[in-house]
Design a protein around this motif. Structure first.
Motif, PDB file in Angstrom:
ATOM      1  N   TYR A 190      -1.196  -5.582  -1.279  1.00 34.32           N
ATOM      2  CA  TYR A 190      -1.205  -4.860  -0.604  1.00 34.32           C
ATOM      3  C   TYR A 190      -2.095  -4.293   0.546  1.00 34.32           C
ATOM      4  O   TYR A 190      -2.377  -4.265   1.850  1.00 34.32           O
ATOM      5  CB  TYR A 190       0.069  -3.633   0.450  1.00 34.32           C
ATOM      6  CG  TYR A 190       1.784  -4.597  -0.487  1.00 34.32           C
ATOM      7  CD1 TYR A 190       2.308  -5.274  -0.111  1.00 34.32           C
ATOM      8  CD2 TYR A 190       2.379  -3.772  -1.494  1.00 34.32           C
ATOM      9  CE1 TYR A 190       3.055  -5.824  -0.726  1.00 34.32           C
ATOM     10  CE2 TYR A 190       3.122  -3.643  -1.698  1.00 34.32           C
ATOM     11  CZ  TYR A 190       4.316  -4.778  -1.618  1.00 34.32           C
ATOM     12  OH  TYR A 190       5.384  -5.284  -1.420  1.00 34.32           O
ATOM     13  N   ARG A 191      -3.023  -3.875  -0.132  1.00 34.71           N
ATOM     14  CA  ARG A 191      -3.728  -3.178   0.160  1.00 34.71           C
ATOM     15  C   ARG A 191      -4.982  -4.326   1.016  1.00 34.71           C
ATOM     16  O   ARG A 191      -6.031  -4.469   2.515  1.00 34.71           O
ATOM     17  CB  ARG A 191      -4.880  -2.840  -0.494  1.00 34.71           C
ATOM     18  CG  ARG A 191      -4.140  -1.355  -1.238  1.00 34.71           C
ATOM     19  CD  ARG A 191      -5.251  -0.571  -1.821  1.00 34.71           C
ATOM     20  NE  ARG A 191      -5.768  -1.340  -2.745  1.00 34.71           N
ATOM     21  CZ  ARG A 191      -5.353  -1.033  -4.790  1.00 34.71           C
ATOM     22  NH1 ARG A 191      -3.720  -0.280  -3.851  1.00 34.71           N
ATOM     23  NH2 ARG A 191      -4.961  -1.324  -5.589  1.00 34.71           N
ATOM     24  N   THR A 192      -4.726  -5.726   0.984  1.00 38.05           N
ATOM     25  CA  THR A 192      -5.856  -6.813   1.348  1.00 38.05           C
ATOM     26  C   THR A 192      -5.026  -7.575   2.678  1.00 38.05           C
ATOM     27  O   THR A 192      -5.570  -7.524   3.558  1.00 38.05           O
ATOM     28  CB  THR A 192      -5.845  -7.758   0.617  1.00 38.05           C
ATOM     29  OG1 THR A 192      -6.322  -7.830  -1.057  1.00 38.05           O
ATOM     30  CG2 THR A 192      -6.186  -9.367   0.821  1.00 38.05           C
ATOM     31  N   LEU A 193      -3.974  -7.348   2.376  1.00 39.01           N
ATOM     32  CA  LEU A 193      -2.777  -7.189   4.483  1.00 39.01           C
ATOM     33  C   LEU A 193      -3.295  -6.508   5.164  1.00 39.01           C
ATOM     34  O   LEU A 193      -3.306  -6.849   5.920  1.00 39.01           O
ATOM     35  CB  LEU A 193      -1.023  -7.682   3.648  1.00 39.01           C
ATOM     36  CG  LEU A 193      -1.097  -9.036   2.928  1.00 39.01           C
ATOM     37  CD1 LEU A 193       0.416  -9.197   2.991  1.00 39.01           C
ATOM     38  CD2 LEU A 193      -1.393 -10.296   3.509  1.00 39.01           C
ATOM     39  N   GLU A 194      -3.597  -5.137   4.226  1.00 35.78           N
ATOM     40  CA  GLU A 194      -3.423  -4.187   5.623  1.00 35.78           C
ATOM     41  C   GLU A 194      -5.334  -4.148   6.417  1.00 35.78           C
ATOM     42  O   GLU A 194      -5.303  -4.206   7.240  1.00 35.78           O
ATOM     43  CB  GLU A 194      -3.706  -2.785   5.024  1.00 35.78           C
ATOM     44  CG  GLU A 194      -2.289  -2.063   4.548  1.00 35.78           C
ATOM     45  CD  GLU A 194      -1.611  -1.866   6.060  1.00 35.78           C
ATOM     46  OE1 GLU A 194      -2.602  -1.698   7.177  1.00 35.78           O
ATOM     47  OE2 GLU A 194      -0.290  -2.528   5.542  1.00 35.78           O
ATOM     48  N   ARG A 195      -5.927  -4.676   5.727  1.00 37.06           N
ATOM     49  CA  ARG A 195      -7.194  -5.260   5.638  1.00 37.06           C
ATOM     50  C   ARG A 195      -7.883  -5.968   7.020  1.00 37.06           C
ATOM     51  O   ARG A 195      -8.016  -6.312   8.409  1.00 37.06           O
ATOM     52  CB  ARG A 195      -8.127  -4.880   4.557  1.00 37.06           C
ATOM     53  CG  ARG A 195      -8.488  -3.798   4.135  1.00 37.06           C
ATOM     54  CD  ARG A 195      -9.442  -3.974   3.015  1.00 37.06           C
ATOM     55  NE  ARG A 195      -9.468  -5.481   2.249  1.00 37.06           N
ATOM     56  CZ  ARG A 195      -9.413  -4.399   0.312  1.00 37.06           C
ATOM     57  NH1 ARG A 195      -8.563  -3.308   0.560  1.00 37.06           N
ATOM     58  NH2 ARG A 195      -8.925  -5.715  -0.349  1.00 37.06           N
ATOM     59  N   LEU A 196      -7.229  -7.273   6.267  1.00 37.89           N
ATOM     60  CA  LEU A 196      -7.033  -8.327   7.231  1.00 37.89           C
ATOM     61  C   LEU A 196      -5.888  -8.099   8.515  1.00 37.89           C
ATOM     62  O   LEU A 196      -6.408  -8.398   9.541  1.00 37.89           O
ATOM     63  CB  LEU A 196      -6.018  -9.284   7.190  1.00 37.89           C
ATOM     64  CG  LEU A 196      -5.804 -10.677   7.208  1.00 37.89           C
ATOM     65  CD1 LEU A 196      -6.725 -11.359   7.691  1.00 37.89           C
ATOM     66  CD2 LEU A 196      -4.751 -11.663   6.129  1.00 37.89           C
ATOM     67  N   ARG A 197      -4.635  -7.232   8.924  1.00 39.94           N
ATOM     68  CA  ARG A 197      -3.726  -6.641   9.199  1.00 39.94           C
ATOM     69  C   ARG A 197      -5.433  -5.910  11.254  1.00 39.94           C
ATOM     70  O   ARG A 197      -5.107  -6.648  11.911  1.00 39.94           O
ATOM     71  CB  ARG A 197      -3.235  -5.595   9.393  1.00 39.94           C
ATOM     72  CG  ARG A 197      -2.311  -5.361  10.469  1.00 39.94           C
ATOM     73  CD  ARG A 197      -0.531  -4.777   9.973  1.00 39.94           C
ATOM     74  NE  ARG A 197      -0.271  -5.997   9.196  1.00 39.94           N
ATOM     75  CZ  ARG A 197      -0.019  -5.962   8.126  1.00 39.94           C
ATOM     76  NH1 ARG A 197      -0.304  -4.552   6.980  1.00 39.94           N
ATOM     77  NH2 ARG A 197       0.981  -6.473   7.119  1.00 39.94           N
ATOM     78  N   SER A 198      -6.053  -5.365  10.203  1.00 39.93           N
ATOM     79  CA  SER A 198      -6.918  -4.395  10.955  1.00 39.93           C
ATOM     80  C   SER A 198      -8.044  -5.055  11.975  1.00 39.93           C
ATOM     81  O   SER A 198      -8.446  -4.802  12.690  1.00 39.93           O
ATOM     82  CB  SER A 198      -6.891  -3.226  10.106  1.00 39.93           C
ATOM     83  OG  SER A 198      -8.480  -4.164   9.593  1.00 39.93           O
ATOM     84  N   VAL A 199      -8.162  -6.431  10.629  1.00 40.69           N
ATOM     85  CA  VAL A 199      -8.891  -7.479  11.651  1.00 40.69           C
ATOM     86  C   VAL A 199      -8.785  -8.405  12.846  1.00 40.69           C
ATOM     87  O   VAL A 199      -8.793  -8.592  13.689  1.00 40.69           O
ATOM     88  CB  VAL A 199     -10.071  -8.517  10.476  1.00 40.69           C
ATOM     89  CG1 VAL A 199     -10.460  -9.328  11.209  1.00 40.69           C
ATOM     90  CG2 VAL A 199     -10.619  -7.583  10.286  1.00 40.69           C
ATOM     91  N   ALA A 200      -7.060  -8.809  12.521  1.00 39.85           N
ATOM     92  CA  ALA A 200      -6.553  -9.655  13.035  1.00 39.85           C
ATOM     93  C   ALA A 200      -5.898  -9.476  14.601  1.00 39.85           C
ATOM     94  O   ALA A 200      -6.306  -9.786  15.474  1.00 39.85           O
ATOM     95  CB  ALA A 200      -4.995 -10.138  12.052  1.00 39.85           C
ATOM     96  N   SER A 201      -5.231  -7.820  14.310  1.00 42.59           N
ATOM     97  CA  SER A 201      -4.727  -7.573  15.158  1.00 42.59           C
ATOM     98  C   SER A 201      -5.063  -7.126  16.400  1.00 42.59           C
ATOM     99  O   SER A 201      -4.553  -7.970  17.372  1.00 42.59           O
ATOM    100  CB  SER A 201      -4.192  -6.125  14.785  1.00 42.59           C
ATOM    101  OG  SER A 201      -3.026  -6.155  13.262  1.00 42.59           O
ATOM    102  N   PRO A 202      -6.360  -6.924  16.680  1.00 44.55           N
ATOM    103  CA  PRO A 202      -6.906  -6.615  17.887  1.00 44.55           C
ATOM    104  C   PRO A 202      -6.685  -8.657  18.339  1.00 44.55           C
ATOM    105  O   PRO A 202      -7.148  -8.678  19.718  1.00 44.55           O
ATOM    106  CB  PRO A 202      -8.516  -6.085  17.950  1.00 44.55           C
ATOM    107  CG  PRO A 202      -7.977  -5.164  16.722  1.00 44.55           C
ATOM    108  CD  PRO A 202      -7.550  -5.916  15.937  1.00 44.55           C
ATOM    109  N   LEU A 203      -7.313  -9.446  17.874  1.00 48.85           N
ATOM    110  CA  LEU A 203      -7.486 -10.520  17.998  1.00 48.85           C
ATOM    111  C   LEU A 203      -6.290 -11.168  19.068  1.00 48.85           C
ATOM    112  O   LEU A 203      -6.377 -12.103  19.968  1.00 48.85           O
ATOM    113  CB  LEU A 203      -7.644 -11.432  16.909  1.00 48.85           C
ATOM    114  CG  LEU A 203      -8.270 -12.663  17.133  1.00 48.85           C
ATOM    115  CD1 LEU A 203      -8.732 -13.203  18.688  1.00 48.85           C
ATOM    116  CD2 LEU A 203      -8.479 -13.357  16.179  1.00 48.85           C
ATOM    117  N   LEU A 204      -4.785 -10.547  18.258  1.00 45.62           N
ATOM    118  CA  LEU A 204      -3.599 -11.506  18.979  1.00 45.62           C
ATOM    119  C   LEU A 204      -3.114 -10.643  19.414  1.00 45.62           C
ATOM    120  O   LEU A 204      -2.446 -11.565  20.510  1.00 45.62           O
ATOM    121  CB  LEU A 204      -2.924 -11.491  17.484  1.00 45.62           C
ATOM    122  CG  LEU A 204      -3.217 -12.444  15.851  1.00 45.62           C
ATOM    123  CD1 LEU A 204      -2.257 -11.351  14.923  1.00 45.62           C
ATOM    124  CD2 LEU A 204      -2.943 -12.832  15.908  1.00 45.62           C
ATOM    125  N   GLY A 205      -3.463  -9.327  19.556  1.00 46.65           N
ATOM    126  CA  GLY A 205      -2.950  -9.118  20.981  1.00 46.65           C
ATOM    127  C   GLY A 205      -4.084  -9.460  22.468  1.00 46.65           C
ATOM    128  O   GLY A 205      -3.364  -9.432  23.546  1.00 46.65           O
TER     129      GLY A 205
END
Length: 416
Positions: free
Chosen positions: A223-238
């Motif tokens: 879960y912690r790994t996914l949170e770190r990936l989400r913080s990187v990917a969300s601005p890009l996907l937006g």
């Protein structure tokens, strides 16, 4: 009428010598085909049957060669079990030492990687070959609480003459498998072993609970790994349009745009940049991200076709069936539930296809259970959308299918 199987609580209440005599009588009678004074437990009898089917000698000890030290260290460094060693130690070592037992941790191939306990017990373990690098698979040392749980996927306690090989009859052990929640793989077994006097019916429950705590620790790390990936990917996907998903190295989605969050994507371990066919999405473009991959859904193409598309249904391991799909765009493996393994095996035997009613008859002996069949096929096609066709249900044209049959004996009738 078969005699009632003896249970561990009954054994624990007996004098050690009395329990040992009873189990030896059960083993000798069962292996010779005579009526035993009490029945062996189901999982023990199944293991004995497997060993006899291999032609193993119950009175001959076998040991595989030890791994070299550098290979032991390599496996330790590569194993996800290293991440949960503190959990296993905290939960088991002090209790094992108090009971004059040792804690053993083995990998998915049954190789002993770590062991901890008092020196006096470790010396006894040495005599049985339970040393780092030893191979504890059932096929080598018979019924035991490392190799047998690896084979069945279930926790097990083995006491005295429940061991198939007589050399281990003065030993007792309890082991539970550990599964990595990130990819569903069985990564090893944690085990508590020692002399007969330490038997307790609660030992298996304790070991199983600690194994589940280890899995929970792996899940929290994930879960912690996914949170770190989400913080990187969300601005890009937006900043993107269309459909796309950011997934970690094991295919778990961390962020998504333009579509509902998908289930875990069966990506190749190291996908190359560029076009890639993903079974549940079709043709995609894959780009690397820190800690994962950006998967853009192209919307074109229908998936693999022709002789390059190959599906392998592996039924050889009990409780761990899988399907692998290979094409020019890569190779993907998906673990299967027993029901999904049955469905795919039936379709492999009927390449012309089966209706929902026919599949219901094949699986349940009841052609009216079409609602259940359609629901299960819908779940299967979510992962194998371009491989399975419908009306009738069948493998798509141009897909080569291979079935690796089961080579083990559990309860008959689980698979056709």
């Amino acid at each position: 009428m078969q005699p009632r199987p003896i249970d561990l609580a009954t054994l624990a209440a007996m004098d050690t010598a009395e329990a040992t005599r009873l189990l030896r009588g059960v083993r000798e009678a069962t292996l010779s085909g005579r009526r035993p004074p009490a029945g062996p437990r189901t999982e023990i009898e199944e293991s004995w049957r497997r060993m006899l089917g291999r032609g193993a000698d119950p009175d001959r000890e076998r040991r595989a060669g030890l791994l070299p030290l550098e290979e032991i260290e390599r496996r330790r460094n590569d194993s996800a079990l290293r991440e949960v060693l503190p959990v296993l130690r905290e939960g088991l070592v002090s209790i094992a030492e108090a009971a004059r037992h040792t804690m053993i941790v083995a990998d998915s191939e049954g190789r002993l990687l770590w062991r901890e306990g008092k020196a006096s017990v470790l010396r006894k373990a040495d005599a049985y070959g339970f040393v780092p690098g030893a191979d504890l698979k059932e096929e080598f040392i018979g019924t035991n609480a490392v190799g047998t749980p690896l084979l069945t996927g279930r926790p097990l306690q083995v006491h005295a003459a429940e061991h198939f090989v007589s050399a281990y009859h003065s030993w007792t052990c309890a082991g539970a498998p550990i599964t990595d929640p990130r990819d569903g793989r069985l990564i090893g077994v944690v085990n508590v072993s020692g002399p007969l006097s330490g038997i307790h019916p609660a030992t298996l429950a304790l070991v199983t609970s600690v194994a589940r705590l280890a899995e929970a620790e792996l899940r929290q790390r994930h879960y912690r790994t996914l949170e770190r990936l989400r913080s990187v990917a969300s601005p890009l996907l937006g900043r993107m349009s269309g459909r796309a998903v950011a997934v970690d190295a094991d295919g778990w989605p961390a962020a998504v745009i333009g579509m509902p969050p998908p289930d875990r994507l069966p990506l190749p371990r190291s996908p190359a940049d560029g076009p890639l066919w993903v079974p549940s999405l079709g043709m995609c473009t894959v780009e690397p991200l820190p800690g994962g991959w950006l998967v853009r859904v192209d919307g074109g193409g229908t998936g693999p076709a022709g002789p390059a598309a190959r599906l392998v249904l592996d039924l050889s391991r009990p409780h761990h069936s899988s399907v692998t799909v290979s094409s020019g765009a890569g190779s993907w493996t998906q673990e299967l539930s027993p029901r999904h393994a049955e469905l795919l095996h039936t379709l492999a035997r009927h390449r012309e296809g089966r209706s929902a009613a026919e599949l219901a008859g094949d699986l349940f002996g009841d052609r009216t259970r079409t609602v259940t069949v359609r629901a299960e096929m819908s779940r299967l096609r979510r992962h194998l959308a371009q491989v399975l066709a419908s009306r009738p249900y069948r493998f798509a044209d141009g897909v080569e299918v291979e079935v690796v049959p089961r080579l083990w004996h559990e309860r008959p009738g689980v698979l056709p």
